[in-house]
Design a protein around this motif. Structure first.
Motif, mmCIF file in Angstrom:
data_model
loop_
_atom_site.group_PDB
_atom_site.id
_atom_site.type_symbol
_atom_site.label_atom_id
_atom_site.label_comp_id
_atom_site.label_asym_id
_atom_site.label_seq_id
_atom_site.Cartn_x
_atom_site.Cartn_y
_atom_site.Cartn_z
ATOM 1 N N ALA A 136 11.536 -31.321 4.068
ATOM 2 C CA ALA A 136 10.868 -32.094 3.015
ATOM 3 C C ALA A 136 9.692 -32.885 3.565
ATOM 4 N N ILE A 137 9.808 -33.376 4.782
ATOM 5 C CA ILE A 137 8.700 -34.104 5.412
ATOM 6 C C ILE A 137 7.536 -33.162 5.693
ATOM 7 N N ARG A 138 7.837 -31.988 6.198
ATOM 8 C CA ARG A 138 6.773 -31.014 6.478
ATOM 9 C C ARG A 138 6.045 -30.613 5.207
ATOM 10 N N GLU A 139 6.802 -30.485 4.101
ATOM 11 C CA GLU A 139 6.198 -30.076 2.832
ATOM 12 C C GLU A 139 5.674 -31.264 2.029
ATOM 13 N N GLN A 140 5.758 -32.474 2.605
ATOM 14 C CA GLN A 140 5.259 -33.715 2.001
ATOM 15 C C GLN A 140 5.970 -34.046 0.683
ATOM 16 N N ARG A 141 7.238 -33.643 0.566
ATOM 17 C CA ARG A 141 8.024 -34.025 -0.604
ATOM 18 C C ARG A 141 8.652 -35.398 -0.409
ATOM 19 N N ILE A 142 8.823 -35.823 0.836
ATOM 20 C CA ILE A 142 9.192 -37.195 1.156
ATOM 21 C C ILE A 142 8.250 -37.691 2.246
ATOM 22 N N ASP A 143 8.148 -39.007 2.361
ATOM 23 C CA ASP A 143 7.217 -39.595 3.328
ATOM 24 C C ASP A 143 7.896 -39.943 4.644
ATOM 25 N N LEU A 144 9.173 -40.316 4.567
ATOM 26 C CA LEU A 144 9.921 -40.744 5.743
ATOM 27 C C LEU A 144 11.343 -40.239 5.650
ATOM 28 N N GLY A 145 12.008 -40.174 6.804
ATOM 29 C CA GLY A 145 13.415 -39.797 6.795
ATOM 30 C C GLY A 145 14.201 -40.536 7.861
ATOM 31 N N PHE A 146 15.333 -41.111 7.454
ATOM 32 C CA PHE A 146 16.292 -41.657 8.420
ATOM 33 C C PHE A 146 17.216 -40.502 8.814
ATOM 34 N N LEU A 147 17.186 -40.110 10.071
ATOM 35 C CA LEU A 147 17.979 -38.956 10.478
ATOM 36 C C LEU A 147 18.399 -39.058 11.938
ATOM 37 N N ARG A 148 19.331 -38.198 12.289
ATOM 38 C CA ARG A 148 19.724 -38.025 13.683
ATOM 39 C C ARG A 148 19.120 -36.705 14.131
ATOM 40 N N PRO A 149 18.326 -36.710 15.195
ATOM 41 C CA PRO A 149 17.518 -35.533 15.535
ATOM 42 C C PRO A 149 18.374 -34.302 15.785
ATOM 43 N N PRO A 150 17.970 -33.166 15.238
ATOM 44 C CA PRO A 150 18.698 -31.913 15.493
ATOM 45 C C PRO A 150 18.475 -31.447 16.921
ATOM 46 N N GLU A 151 19.350 -30.593 17.383
ATOM 47 C CA GLU A 151 19.218 -30.061 18.744
ATOM 48 C C GLU A 151 17.996 -29.157 18.865
ATOM 49 N N ALA A 152 17.671 -28.453 17.796
ATOM 50 C CA ALA A 152 16.501 -27.573 17.826
ATOM 51 C C ALA A 152 15.228 -28.403 17.869
ATOM 52 N N SER A 153 14.212 -27.864 18.512
ATOM 53 C CA SER A 153 12.942 -28.574 18.614
ATOM 54 C C SER A 153 12.270 -28.628 17.248
ATOM 55 N N LEU A 154 11.570 -29.722 16.999
ATOM 56 C CA LEU A 154 10.889 -29.915 15.733
ATOM 57 C C LEU A 154 9.456 -29.409 15.825
ATOM 58 N N SER A 155 8.877 -29.104 14.687
ATOM 59 C CA SER A 155 7.474 -28.704 14.670
ATOM 60 C C SER A 155 6.594 -29.900 15.016
ATOM 61 N N THR A 269 24.193 -40.573 20.019
ATOM 62 C CA THR A 269 23.133 -40.008 19.201
ATOM 63 C C THR A 269 22.164 -41.115 18.835
ATOM 64 N N GLN A 270 21.039 -40.744 18.274
ATOM 65 C CA GLN A 270 20.025 -41.724 17.902
ATOM 66 C C GLN A 270 19.782 -41.688 16.403
ATOM 67 N N LEU A 271 19.555 -42.866 15.841
ATOM 68 C CA LEU A 271 19.057 -42.957 14.473
ATOM 69 C C LEU A 271 17.550 -43.083 14.577
ATOM 70 N N MET A 272 16.838 -42.189 13.920
ATOM 71 C CA MET A 272 15.385 -42.151 14.043
ATOM 72 C C MET A 272 14.715 -42.142 12.679
ATOM 73 N N LEU A 273 13.456 -42.536 12.677
ATOM 74 C CA LEU A 273 12.608 -42.405 11.494
ATOM 75 C C LEU A 273 11.655 -41.241 11.733
ATOM 76 N N ALA A 274 11.678 -40.287 10.836
ATOM 77 C CA ALA A 274 10.784 -39.137 10.939
ATOM 78 C C ALA A 274 9.687 -39.259 9.889
ATOM 79 N N ARG A 275 8.492 -38.814 10.249
ATOM 80 C CA ARG A 275 7.370 -38.811 9.295
ATOM 81 C C ARG A 275 6.439 -37.664 9.633
ATOM 82 N N ASN A 276 5.562 -37.356 8.709
ATOM 83 C CA ASN A 276 4.604 -36.276 8.911
ATOM 84 C C ASN A 276 3.468 -36.767 9.797
ATOM 85 N N TYR A 277 3.310 -36.134 10.939
ATOM 86 C CA TYR A 277 2.314 -36.588 11.912
ATOM 87 C C TYR A 277 0.889 -36.240 11.489
ATOM 88 N N THR A 278 0.733 -35.115 10.807
ATOM 89 C CA THR A 278 -0.624 -34.672 10.451
ATOM 90 C C THR A 278 -1.102 -35.234 9.120
#
Length: 296
Positions: A136-155, A269-278
């Protein structure tokens, strides 16, 4: 219709004197008179009656004055609203969060602090698992996300800001033999049946627990799977197995279930804030900055 002419008319209507109005507007009297005439021609209405000695409002001018003032006030409000939006002080901020996030003090502190600091910003909160938030962040449907980072690398277009570390804990029936201990190592759970998040739940915790078990030398025996943490705890209470969950789930108290710290240093684990970097926004940047301060 030019706002400039409305301002000129309001000044003349309030002063009822062209010279004083021109002085107030810091322009010459002839240009002011010309602009009022152009305004009247544009409207097709006589707004002022004037002689060399006095200036009076016509009935049309009196009514037009009220509307002109409202239009000018709205134009100033529009400018201020745009500037506030640019500074991240007004608008709507769409935030995702995982099911366990509201159980953490970090989430509550961040949201409460932001609401107090920016009362004119509307917060739209939506519960969704980690992987759905990332999408949803990548598609700009949400602006921020409270999440625990997945093991897979993020874009590269998704950036993460750490808020806090959460230790992982063993969740087991209260009468379980391990619950007599002060802590337990993950390798000691090799023979235990596990209740885990299902793969399609899209959580970061599930892949983390799998990795920690494999690093401890075993593949966990999955007895049951569920999509929600509270359901997992309920299944543990019913004797389906044990689970490993972030410490924040300790806030969910179900009779017959106890929590025990894990001895492994990597069991966190970590609680993180994710957002669209671009596609950065002032609203999201302000929330992240304030959340980091509030949690610290």
């Amino acid at each position: 219709m030019e706002l400039r002419r409305l301002r000129y008319f309001v000044a003349v209507a309030e002063e009822l004197h062209f010279s004083r109005a021109a002085e107030r507007l810091h322009i010459g009297q002839p240009p002011l008179s010309q602009q009022i005439q152009l305004l009247e021609e544009e409207l097709g209405v006589r707004l002022l009656e004037r002689t060399r000695r006095w200036v009076k409002l016509t009935e049309a001018g009196r009514l037009f004055l009220d509307d002109a003032r409202r239009i000018l006030a709205l134009s100033e409000q529009a400018v201020e609203t745009a500037r506030r939006a640019e500074r991240g002080e007004v608008g709507e901020l769409r935030i995702g969060y995982t099911s366990s996030t509201p159980l953490t003090a970090a989430f509550n502190k961040a949201v409460n602090a932001y609401r107090k600091a920016f009362p004119r910003v509307t917060l739209s909160l939506a519960e969704m698992p980690t992987l759905r938030q990332v999408e949803a962040i990548r598609e700009q449907r949400i602006d921020l996300g409270f999440l625990r980072p997945p093991e897979a690398s993020l874009s590269r277009d998704v950036s993460l800001t750490p808020l806090r570390h959460d230790p992982l804990m063993l969740v087991a029936p209260s009468g379980h033999a391990l619950m007599k201990r002060t802590s337990v190592a993950i390798k000691e759970l090799a023979d235990q049946p596990f209740v885990m998040f299902s793969a399609d739940a899209g959580t970061g915790v599930q892949s983390l627990v799998l990795r920690l078990c494999r690093e401890a030398g075993f593949e966990p025996k999955i007895a049951q799977q569920a999509r929600e943490g509270s359901t997992i705890i309920g299944l543990v209470a019913s004797g389906c197995g044990i689970a490993i969950l972030p410490e924040s789930f300790n806030a969910i108290r179900i009779k017959g279930v106890s929590y025990l710290p894990l001895a492994d240093r990597a069991a966190k684990t970590q609680l993180m804030l994710a957002r669209n970097y671009t596609h950065r926004s002032a609203l999201a940047d302000s929330f992240v900055e304030l959340a980091v301060r509030a949690v610290a």
